[in-house]
Motif scaffolding. Structure first.
Motif, PDB file in Angstrom:
ATOM      1  N   HIS A   1      44.796  27.855  40.227  1.00 53.16           N
ATOM      2  CA  HIS A   1      43.923  29.017  40.316  1.00 53.16           C
ATOM      3  C   HIS A   1      42.953  28.822  41.469  1.00 53.16           C
ATOM      4  CE1 HIS A   1      45.291  30.571  36.416  1.00 53.16           C
ATOM      5  NE2 HIS A   1      45.214  29.339  35.982  1.00 53.16           N
TER       6      HIS A   1
ATOM      7  N   SER B   1      47.105  37.321  41.532  1.00 53.08           N
ATOM      8  CA  SER B   1      46.742  37.402  40.115  1.00 53.08           C
ATOM      9  C   SER B   1      46.128  36.113  39.603  1.00 53.08           C
ATOM     10  CB  SER B   1      47.976  37.755  39.275  1.00 53.08           C
ATOM     11  OG  SER B   1      48.979  36.767  39.429  1.00 53.08           O
ATOM     12  N   LYS B   2      46.240  35.032  40.370  1.00 51.79           N
ATOM     13  CA  LYS B   2      45.668  33.746  39.970  1.00 51.79           C
ATOM     14  C   LYS B   2      44.325  33.479  40.648  1.00 51.79           C
ATOM     15  CE  LYS B   2      50.136  31.632  38.903  1.00 51.79           C
ATOM     16  NZ  LYS B   2      51.073  30.520  39.172  1.00 51.79           N
TER      17      LYS B   2
ATOM     18  N   LYS C   1      41.267  38.832  39.257  1.00 49.75           N
ATOM     19  CA  LYS C   1      40.186  39.000  38.285  1.00 49.75           C
ATOM     20  C   LYS C   1      38.852  39.024  39.024  1.00 49.75           C
ATOM     21  CE  LYS C   1      43.282  38.424  34.986  1.00 49.75           C
ATOM     22  NZ  LYS C   1      44.487  38.186  35.823  1.00 49.75           N
TER      23      LYS C   1
ATOM     24  N   PRO D   1      40.842  46.178  33.059  1.00 51.39           N
ATOM     25  CA  PRO D   1      40.757  44.941  32.264  1.00 51.39           C
ATOM     26  C   PRO D   1      40.563  43.700  33.124  1.00 51.39           C
ATOM     27  CG  PRO D   1      43.034  45.723  32.404  1.00 51.39           C
ATOM     28  CD  PRO D   1      42.182  46.787  33.009  1.00 51.39           C
ATOM     29  N   ASN D   2      40.667  43.852  34.453  1.00 54.36           N
ATOM     30  CA  ASN D   2      40.498  42.704  35.343  1.00 54.36           C
ATOM     31  C   ASN D   2      39.051  42.468  35.758  1.00 54.36           C
ATOM     32  OD1 ASN D   2      43.262  42.179  35.370  1.00 54.36           O
ATOM     33  ND2 ASN D   2      43.622  43.499  37.143  1.00 54.36           N
TER      34      ASN D   2
ATOM     35  N   GLU E   1      37.213  34.152  29.730  1.00 54.12           N
ATOM     36  CA  GLU E   1      38.077  34.327  28.566  1.00 54.12           C
ATOM     37  C   GLU E   1      38.301  35.805  28.252  1.00 54.12           C
ATOM     38  OE1 GLU E   1      36.478  32.135  25.323  1.00 54.12           O
ATOM     39  OE2 GLU E   1      36.777  30.171  26.276  1.00 54.12           O
ATOM     40  N   LYS E   2      37.297  36.636  28.521  1.00 60.76           N
ATOM     41  CA  LYS E   2      37.434  38.075  28.257  1.00 60.76           C
ATOM     42  C   LYS E   2      38.517  38.716  29.116  1.00 60.76           C
ATOM     43  CE  LYS E   2      32.617  38.938  26.893  1.00 60.76           C
ATOM     44  NZ  LYS E   2      31.361  39.662  27.270  1.00 60.76           N
ATOM     45  N   ILE E   3      38.707  38.213  30.308  1.00 59.60           N
ATOM     46  CA  ILE E   3      39.719  38.792  31.191  1.00 59.60           C
ATOM     47  C   ILE E   3      41.031  38.006  31.118  1.00 59.60           C
ATOM     48  CG2 ILE E   3      38.143  39.902  32.801  1.00 59.60           C
ATOM     49  CD1 ILE E   3      38.244  37.503  34.583  1.00 59.60           C
ATOM     50  N   GLY E   4      41.162  37.217  30.066  1.00 57.15           N
ATOM     51  CA  GLY E   4      42.422  36.524  29.842  1.00 57.15           C
ATOM     52  C   GLY E   4      42.636  35.299  30.680  1.00 57.15           C
ATOM     53  N   PHE E   5      41.560  34.768  31.258  1.00 52.98           N
ATOM     54  CA  PHE E   5      41.675  33.571  32.079  1.00 52.98           C
ATOM     55  C   PHE E   5      41.269  32.381  31.216  1.00 52.98           C
ATOM     56  CE2 PHE E   5      40.313  30.374  35.090  1.00 52.98           C
ATOM     57  CZ  PHE E   5      41.284  30.453  36.091  1.00 52.98           C
ATOM     58  N   LEU E   6      42.241  31.647  30.745  1.00 50.73           N
ATOM     59  CA  LEU E   6      41.987  30.518  29.859  1.00 50.73           C
ATOM     60  C   LEU E   6      41.964  29.238  30.664  1.00 50.73           C
ATOM     61  CD1 LEU E   6      44.324  31.509  26.901  1.00 50.73           C
ATOM     62  CD2 LEU E   6      41.873  31.947  27.148  1.00 50.73           C
TER      63      LEU E   6
END
Length: 1057
Positions: A775, A976-977, A999, A1031-1032, A1050-1055
């Motif tokens: 990332h 996207s990363k 994001k 959502p990004n 975490e809210k935008i799906g980045f774990l």
């Protein structure tokens, strides 16, 4: 209000009668006394001659009133309303005249300044290549195909193309696009443009030398539309099966590629698509890169086959194509279809909406800016008619016919244009497929008796659907095919038909107004037009003489034309303005004479076909007379029919595509330069030192060690005429600059290449380091001070401390600062150059990487990035114009008229001209400076930064967001990363950082003190272009700590981890 010219004459008549009346106390409106009453005549005209619902209702109420006094009051109120409308109309006319005068003055001043810069002396230094090798852009045409000048030459050229493997990309974003059963007329977004782009893609793919054509559009997976619009790929087979005879290959042909962007489950109108354009660009970029590589494997001997051109259709696609062409460094073409400035002028003249209301409804200013950017970026603008150039494109800042001729003349004389560029306007009428059309021949008169009264079973179903409306279907059919839109002028046609008794007796009228289920389900505008038509039919008692079917398929349209031709009918297009008029060509191909508006494309079509009459769309009587003349005069009808059929081949798709491809051949080929046959190691997973050396060899022509970019004497390309010489000099400089660097790296590698523990992984040999990251965190926070930027940087670092240590997350700094200022920032914060994998500097005009030998020279500049963004860079000519502009910005209130904007030579580079701004509140907004440069044919990207205290001027297709796309194209790091961190506000390029598939994290409280004036003076509000519902995008809480940022990720799906 449109159509109110009649008001003044009636008011004048009323006022003229006033002084001669006997009883001054009586109402003016009730005085007749045996003389002509202008009032009665006025009211009658309102009721019978003008479609104005509110006034009609007022008169009905007044006429129904029994009390003379009340009736008198109502009529006088009505008269005052009309007077007010007339006054508003006059005010609108004055405002329009002022706008035109202001535009004329600005244009003339720009021409004078541009002409003054382009001196007329022909010194030896100004002479370039021979005339035959110079294009209208000032680029050398050496090695290009000559311009096609005859049909025989076109044929010869077409045969010579058979060995080529061209890849062409078309873009049409809005509306519903599919190859078969197109729902034309379903809404205002799904009209003639949809059919045109699909047929263009299909026709181009059938041409020799074209291997693949992709038509990119939006993927719509909504329950409101057919499932086919959600399919990611659809092949467009050729219409003519003979085209299959030559099988080109696995991926050849034409395809509709649907890119998902915006709300996944909604079909939204084009006015609401603007915030999601960057997301489309990122998705399209990914598709084109993958397809180019796949085509290279199939037919390119392993070399990627990049698009020969990317062609945007309409403003939204033009904006997208400009960004894509900038990211890929390939030529761009543009077709406007309909233009925003022309629409804005028409709406302002109508007076129904204010400028703000127009922008709220149509997002018209964003559309106009997209069209201006398309002019900046396009090599060729394809138009359908000369009228489109002379009356519509001339309204734009970026195109001036007079200055364009001056630039073209200077290029032909081999004289420098000092960085000025104009797109080339090419008139190429849309094509049509004719092989399936068989015009009716023989005794048409004899066929009518049996077939029309009692249609045969084999007759098309649409025939009976139309003929059921008619009392006498044997009469000639007047056919109009247009969606129910006010600008299509259908109501005037119905009035002309209804008020001309001879025409009603001789002919029937068929109105094909799109598809509908119920009127209540239509848009308000379409429903209003349809209701007006129905009222007029009732008013003139046209039952049995007018057909208006609710449904038809796209495949029914040829049958409708055939039915009209079978009855010896006429096709009419009465639109107020018609950009081209494809339906006129379709009608002519089926043997129908035409009556068409004299405004726009029909003039050019009529000049070629000579198959009908042109009329003033505002003149109802003229329309009726033209229709009656064609319907009643059999000899004239036959002559027009014959002329149309004889000349229609000039509008065929093969002719269109030959001209189209010949225009592409004149564009200077451009594509990413680093992907060569010796490009090894880009995907290598080896960890040997040899891989590192091979990477260095691959970089040896595009990287230079530097602490800052030294100013060269030329400061960029002064003129495109000497670009070839500059290129060779630059190559030599690069080779020499990198030679010692690569040797140093080799020594460093031999001494011990694994000194940094974070680099001990399977991809340790890759340079730059971002290639081995999972990332990337992009810090693009536009703080006022170095301290604020340092604080934000440390918080972001802390939020990914673990990932930073193990090397899975890399960091990129994106800023308006120079590399020297960045170095000072790193030193003051206790950071090292290797803490970041890349540095996007000077608002996106320079790109650096940390050097592997950071002790001596800490940064490496990516010079291939410069070659990527230098398109249309004005160089020294632009710099001189900017300096002259800066000198004109003074504080007139100060005692000595202090200069507000001053050149900052120490902050400028070859591709960024920097200026210091002493009083940010007194400088013109970005849009004004951009307008001034465009009027002088100078193309650039202008950015106010550092809270308005600095002005950076960079190449037109360069930006911080485009630099991120370059990292993807150059190094393969997926967008996207990436996670981009921004503040609440920022530089005037702020909006570009928030859109796309990456994001975005907005740090609340950071940069909140930035001046909103920078954004308040923009052409359109930020809310029109920022996808806050994406959502990004997520907002971190104010005063964000590292834990808050982790929660936001975490809210935008980045774990993490």
């Amino acid at each position: 209000m449109a159509g109110n010219d009649w008001i003044n004459s009636y008011l004048e008549a009323i006022l003229d009668v006033g002084p001669g009346l006997d009883d001054a106390k009586s109402s003016l409106l009730l005085r007749e006394r045996g003389r002509f009453s202008p009032t009665r005549y006025f009211v009658e005209e309102v009721i019978h001659g003008f479609d104005e619902t509110d006034l009609y209702r007022s008169w009905v109420r007044a006429a129904a009133t029994r009390s003379p006094q009340e009736r008198n009051t109502r009529l006088e109120n009505m008269c005052w309303r009309i007077w007010n409308l007339a006054r508003q109309k006059k005010q609108l006319e004055n405002e329009a005249a002022q706008r035109m005068n202001k535009r004329r003055i600005e244009r003339e001043r720009g021409r004078r300044e541009a002409t003054a810069d382009m001196s007329e002396d022909l010194s030896e230094g100004e002479k370039g290549d021979p005339v035959s090798e110079i294009s209208t852009h000032g680029d050398s045409t050496r090695g290009r195909l000559p311009r096609i000048s005859s049909i025989d030459a076109m044929e010869a050229w077409a045969n010579s193309q058979k060995g080529k493997k061209l890849y062409i990309v078309l873009i049409s974003i809005h509306g519903l696009i599919r190859g078969e059963n197109m729902e034309l007329g379903r809404d205002s977004d799904t009209g003639g443009q949809v059919k045109y782009v699909v047929e263009l893609a299909r026709a181009l793919a059938s041409m020799p030398g074209v291997y693949r054509v992709d038509l990119l559009t939006r993927q719509v997976s909504s329950p409101d539309v057919d499932w086919s619009y959600g399919e990611p790929t659809e092949m467009l087979p050729p219409r003519n099966t003979d085209d299959f005879a030559d099988d080109k290959g696995e991926s050849s042909g034409a395809y509709i590629i649907r890119i998902p962007f915006g709300p996944r489950d909604k079909y939204i109108p084009k006015e609401l698509l603007w915030p999601y354009i960057p997301e489309f660009v990122d998705g399209a970029l990914n598709h084109i890169i993958q397809m180019s590589k796949a085509l290279g494997e199939q037919v390119g001997s392993g070399h990627a086959i990049w698009p020969s051109a990317i062609h945007g259709h309409y403003a939204d696609a033009g904006d997208s194509a400009a960004l894509l062409c900038g990211a890929l460094n390939v030529p761009m073409l543009f077709t406007g279809h309909s233009l925003g400035r022309d629409k804005l002028e028409q709406l302002l003249k109508q007076g129904r909406l204010s400028r703000d209301e127009i922008n709220t409804t149509y997002k018209i200013m964003r559309r106009i800016e997209a069209e201006e950017l398309a002019l900046d970026a396009s090599e060729i603008v394809i138009t359908s008619t000369k009228q489109e150039i002379e009356e519509q494109w001339r309204l734009y800042d970026g195109f001036d016919p007079v200055l364009e001729r001056k630039v073209r003349a200077r290029i032909k004389r081999n004289v420098s244009c000092y960085g000025r560029f104009m797109p080339r306007m090419a008139i190429i009428p849309p094509g049509m497929e004719f092989h399936h059309i068989v015009p009716l021949d023989g005794d048409i008169e004899g066929e009518l008796d049996g077939n029309l009264y009692h249609p045969a079973p084999q007759d098309p179903p649409i025939w009976s659907e139309i003929m059921r409306f008619f009392t006498n279907p044997r009469k000639p059919m007047i056919l109009a095919l247009a969606r129910p839109d006010p600008k299509k002028n259908i109501t005037t046609l119905v009035k002309a038909f209804g008020e001309c008794r001879p025409l009603r007796e001789l002919a029937n009228l068929t109105l094909i107004m799109g598809n509908r289920d119920g009127i209540d389900e239509m848009s308000s505008t379409s429903a209003s037009v349809l209701l007006s038509v129905l009222k007029l039919i009732d008013k003139y008692d046209l039952y049995g003489q007018v057909a208006y079917p609710k449904h038809h398929k796209q495949s029914d349209v040829p049958d409708i034309y055939r039915l009209a031709a079978k009855t010896k009918g006429v096709f009419i297009n009465p639109a107020f303005i018609e950009p081209f008029g494809l339906t006129l060509i379709e009608a002519a191909a089926h043997g129908l004479p035409i009556v068409a508006t004299k405004n726009g494309g029909p003039v050019d079509i009529h000049r070629v076909l000579d198959n009908g009459l042109l009329v003033d769309p505002h003149d109802q009587q003229s329309i009726a007379d033209a229709l009656l003349k064609l319907v009643s005069n059999k000899h004239l009808w036959a002559k027009c029919r014959q002329n149309g059929l004889k000349n229609i081949h000039l509008f065929s798709w093969p002719e269109h595509c030959k001209t189209y491809l010949s225009k592409i051949a004149t564009c200077r080929p451009r594509h990413p330069q680093w992907l060569r046959s010796d490009d090894g190691g880009e995907s290598s997973e080896s960890e040997s030192p040899g891989d590192s050396l091979r990477d260095i060899h691959d970089l040896s022509l595009n990287l230079k060690l530097s602490l800052d970019v030294e100013k060269s004497g030329s400061s960029g390309n002064e003129n495109s005429l000497d670009s070839e010489g500059n290129a060779s000099d630059r190559k030599t400089k690069l080779e020499n600059a990198v030679l010692s660097w690569s040797k140093g790296i080799s020594r460093d590698t031999r001494k011990g290449g694994t000194t940094e523990k974070s680099d001990q992984n399977t991809n340790s040999g890759k340079f730059p380091p971002l290639r081995r990251r999972k990332h990337l965190f992009v810090i693009a926070v536009d703080c006022d001070t170095i301290e604020g930027l340092l604080e934000a940087t440390k918080v972001v670092f802390e939020s990914a401390e673990k990932e930073r240590a193990d090397g899975s997350v890399g960091f990129v700094l994106s800023t308006s600062l120079t590399i020297t200022e960045i170095h000072s920032f790193l030193v003051s914060g206790g950071l090292t150059p290797s803490d970041f994998d890349a540095y996007i500097c000077n608002s996106g005009s320079d790109l650096y990487y940390p050097s592997l030998n950071s002790e001596d020279r800490p940064f490496v500049v990516d010079l291939y990035y410069h070659s990527h963004i230098e398109y249309r860079w004005g160089g020294e000519g632009l710099r001189k114009t900017l300096i002259r502009w800066a000198a004109s910005i003074v504080d007139k209130k100060a005692e000595s008229e202090e200069q507000i904007v001053t050149p900052a030579e120490q902050l400028s580079t070859d591709y960024c001209y920097a200026f210091k701004v002493r009083k940010p509140g007194m400088v013109p907004p970005v849009k004004e400076l951009r307008k001034s440069m465009r009027i002088q044919a100078l193309r650039c990207h202008i950015i106010y930064c550092q809270n308005g205290t600095r002005l950076n001027v960079i190449p037109v297709l360069a930006s911080r967001s485009q630099a991120l796309r370059y990292l993807y194209v150059r190094w393969g790091f997926e967008l996207s990363k990436m996670v981009v961190f921004v503040g609440e506000c920022g530089d005037t390029d702020y909006e570009g950082l928030l859109g796309g598939v990456h994001k975005s994290v907005i740090l609340k409280g950071v940069c909140s003190s930035a001046s909103n004036q920078l954004h308040n003076n923009r052409s359109y509000p930020l809310s029109d272009v920022l996808p806050f519902d994406s959502p990004n995008i997520v907002e971190a809480s104010e005063g964000s700590s590292s834990a808050d940022i982790q929660a936001s990720l975490e809210k935008i799906g980045f774990l993490m981890g």
